[in-house]
Design a protein around this motif. Sequence first.
Motif, PDB file in Angstrom:
ATOM      1  N   GLY A 192       0.815  -1.205   0.000  1.00  0.00           N
ATOM      2  CA  GLY A 192       0.000   0.000   0.000  1.00  0.00           C
ATOM      3  C   GLY A 192       0.852   1.258   0.000  1.00  0.00           C
ATOM      4  N   LEU A 193       2.074   1.145   0.575  1.00  0.00           N
ATOM      5  CA  LEU A 193       2.918   2.324   0.770  1.00  0.00           C
ATOM      6  C   LEU A 193       4.388   1.935   0.729  1.00  0.00           C
ATOM      7  N   SER A 194       5.213   2.809   0.188  1.00  0.00           N
ATOM      8  CA  SER A 194       6.663   2.627   0.293  1.00  0.00           C
ATOM      9  C   SER A 194       7.268   3.904   0.876  1.00  0.00           C
ATOM     10  N   ILE A 195       8.148   3.706   1.858  1.00  0.00           N
ATOM     11  CA  ILE A 195       8.905   4.811   2.439  1.00  0.00           C
ATOM     12  C   ILE A 195      10.362   4.389   2.540  1.00  0.00           C
ATOM     13  N   HIS A 196      11.227   5.378   2.574  1.00  0.00           N
ATOM     14  CA  HIS A 196      12.647   5.105   2.768  1.00  0.00           C
ATOM     15  C   HIS A 196      12.892   4.972   4.270  1.00  0.00           C
ATOM     16  N   ASP A 197      13.076   3.721   4.720  1.00  0.00           N
ATOM     17  CA  ASP A 197      13.270   3.487   6.153  1.00  0.00           C
ATOM     18  C   ASP A 197      14.519   2.672   6.454  1.00  0.00           C
ATOM     19  N   GLY A 198      15.423   2.585   5.479  1.00  0.00           N
ATOM     20  CA  GLY A 198      16.639   1.803   5.664  1.00  0.00           C
ATOM     21  C   GLY A 198      17.875   2.659   5.856  1.00  0.00           C
ATOM     22  N   ALA A 199      18.816   2.181   6.670  1.00  0.00           N
ATOM     23  CA  ALA A 199      20.085   2.864   6.918  1.00  0.00           C
ATOM     24  C   ALA A 199      20.891   2.913   5.612  1.00  0.00           C
ATOM     25  N   PRO A 200      21.902   3.777   5.512  1.00  0.00           N
ATOM     26  CA  PRO A 200      22.477   4.547   6.613  1.00  0.00           C
ATOM     27  C   PRO A 200      22.009   6.000   6.697  1.00  0.00           C
ATOM     28  N   GLY A 202      18.962   8.533   7.717  1.00  0.00           N
ATOM     29  CA  GLY A 202      17.670   8.650   8.363  1.00  0.00           C
ATOM     30  C   GLY A 202      16.899   9.907   8.008  1.00  0.00           C
ATOM     31  N   SER A 203      17.318  10.616   6.957  1.00  0.00           N
ATOM     32  CA  SER A 203      16.677  11.889   6.624  1.00  0.00           C
ATOM     33  C   SER A 203      15.196  11.725   6.292  1.00  0.00           C
ATOM     34  N   SER A 204      14.847  10.675   5.547  1.00  0.00           N
ATOM     35  CA  SER A 204      13.442  10.464   5.191  1.00  0.00           C
ATOM     36  C   SER A 204      12.623  10.129   6.428  1.00  0.00           C
ATOM     37  N   ALA A 205      13.180   9.303   7.304  1.00  0.00           N
ATOM     38  CA  ALA A 205      12.484   8.953   8.544  1.00  0.00           C
ATOM     39  C   ALA A 205      12.230  10.202   9.378  1.00  0.00           C
ATOM     40  N   PHE A 209       8.520  11.556  10.411  1.00  0.00           N
ATOM     41  CA  PHE A 209       8.327  11.660  11.856  1.00  0.00           C
ATOM     42  C   PHE A 209       7.964  13.090  12.258  1.00  0.00           C
ATOM     43  N   TYR A 210       8.696  14.055  11.745  1.00  0.00           N
ATOM     44  CA  TYR A 210       8.488  15.452  12.106  1.00  0.00           C
ATOM     45  C   TYR A 210       7.125  15.955  11.618  1.00  0.00           C
ATOM     46  N   TYR A 398      19.327  14.566  12.544  1.00  0.00           N
ATOM     47  CA  TYR A 398      19.240  13.598  11.455  1.00  0.00           C
ATOM     48  C   TYR A 398      20.013  12.325  11.804  1.00  0.00           C
ATOM     49  N   ASP A 399      21.112  12.492  12.542  1.00  0.00           N
ATOM     50  CA  ASP A 399      21.883  11.317  12.968  1.00  0.00           C
ATOM     51  C   ASP A 399      21.061  10.445  13.921  1.00  0.00           C
ATOM     52  N   THR A 400      20.315  11.084  14.832  1.00  0.00           N
ATOM     53  CA  THR A 400      19.510  10.295  15.761  1.00  0.00           C
ATOM     54  C   THR A 400      18.359   9.595  15.040  1.00  0.00           C
ATOM     55  N   ALA A 401      17.913  10.181  13.932  1.00  0.00           N
ATOM     56  CA  ALA A 401      16.877   9.514  13.139  1.00  0.00           C
ATOM     57  C   ALA A 401      17.413   8.207  12.571  1.00  0.00           C
TER      58      ALA A 401
END
Length: 431
Positions: A192-200, A202-205, A209-210, A398-401
């Motif tokens: 249903g959905l695709s998001i960029h959630d893989g390392a390294p 985390g900008s998309s996450a 999130f924000y 962004y690093d903590t993401a």
Amino acid sequence: MKTGWKRLAGGLAAALMTVGLAVPAQAKTQVVWWDFLSGGDGVRMKGMIQAFEKDNPDIEINATTLEWGTPFYTKVQTSAAVGQGPDIMTYHLSRMPLGVSTGTLRPFTDDELKSVGLGQSDYFASDWDAAHVDGKLYGVPLDIHSIVLYYNKDLLKKAGLLGDDGKPKGLNGLDNFNAAVKKLTTGNGTYGLSIHDGAPDGSSAWRIFYTLLAQQGGTFMTDNKVLDGDNLEKAQKSVETMANWVKQGWSPANVSYNSSIALFTSGKAAMHINGVWEVPTMVDLAKQKKLGFDWGVMQIPVIFDHAATWADSHSFAVPNRKGNEVSAEKMKAVMTIISWMNHHSIMWANAGHIPAFKAVTESADFKNMKPNSDYASLAETAVFDPKSGITGVASPAYDTATNFLEPAINGQMDAASAVEQMRDELQNDLQ
């Protein structure tokens, strides 16, 4: 006396031409330009620079493109500290607070803006506010860029989620959005959905999130306190929402940036969350008949309480070159460049961005530009990163993401622990 001098000068020029000696051309003002624009953005900006020079033959832009992110900002900071660097540069508004704290940026004066007819009323409120630090303007916005929702019209229509106007329906509200994503996940390899959630990275996450945090009325930082009070609970809910998409199998886990795009363009994901900067990718693929389906793009739905979307802006800035400040003559040329780029930012909109200059965004040309004008409403509800040296492009936030949000989204860490560790690490960075 003046008339006689002009006649003498004219006669001298004619004599020089007669004996075959060229009259020196009027010297151009040389402006050194640095940017971080690669790919399609870079191609479009180079075209704009060429168009500017054609319209302004007395100014020559010597442009250099450097590596995006931390390398660019480190180069600018170290160069300015020793009196080197460009006369004008591109700069993310989210990086302004850090640039100001390190003494890297020179503010614009009201007189400089007025000299080219620019002012606050020309820009969106969120953009204009983000360009200021401690009441001073350090960047002149060029655009607003944000995340948006790309959608496969064919799959949404099949699922009864496309209105007669060709736009999605039934996506507002968390329950409705989840029900739609579930319905669009068919079990035959189509998500249903695709998001960029893989390392390294985390900008998309972070951006998603924000956005979800802001839609709940949450504030990431208050008086130098990270996720203070009930903001921690709202942050946890944001992460749990994203993690649930993966846990339920509606969105795949550990997906790289390029793979998240490929899932959508191949028809294996009905919807895709990404930045407006990928609009040219979709446009080009559609023109080349490589998509295989009709597509659209819209502002992120109101999943929680009200419309809000993470946003940033490319802007123009001037470095604070120690002992070698940009001269008044160069600043006159710099302001001419900035004004021209704003007035001609319809050219920049072809990169998917929303022009920050309202006269362009409100023009008939932009309103007729599809699909850009379909998501232009987000300019009014854009939410920029907190004004802090620990947030923004290539920042500790962004690093903590990468370190906490992505593992939580992919089920490797619980959401409560993720946001608590994010809070603690960033709060420690503020000490």
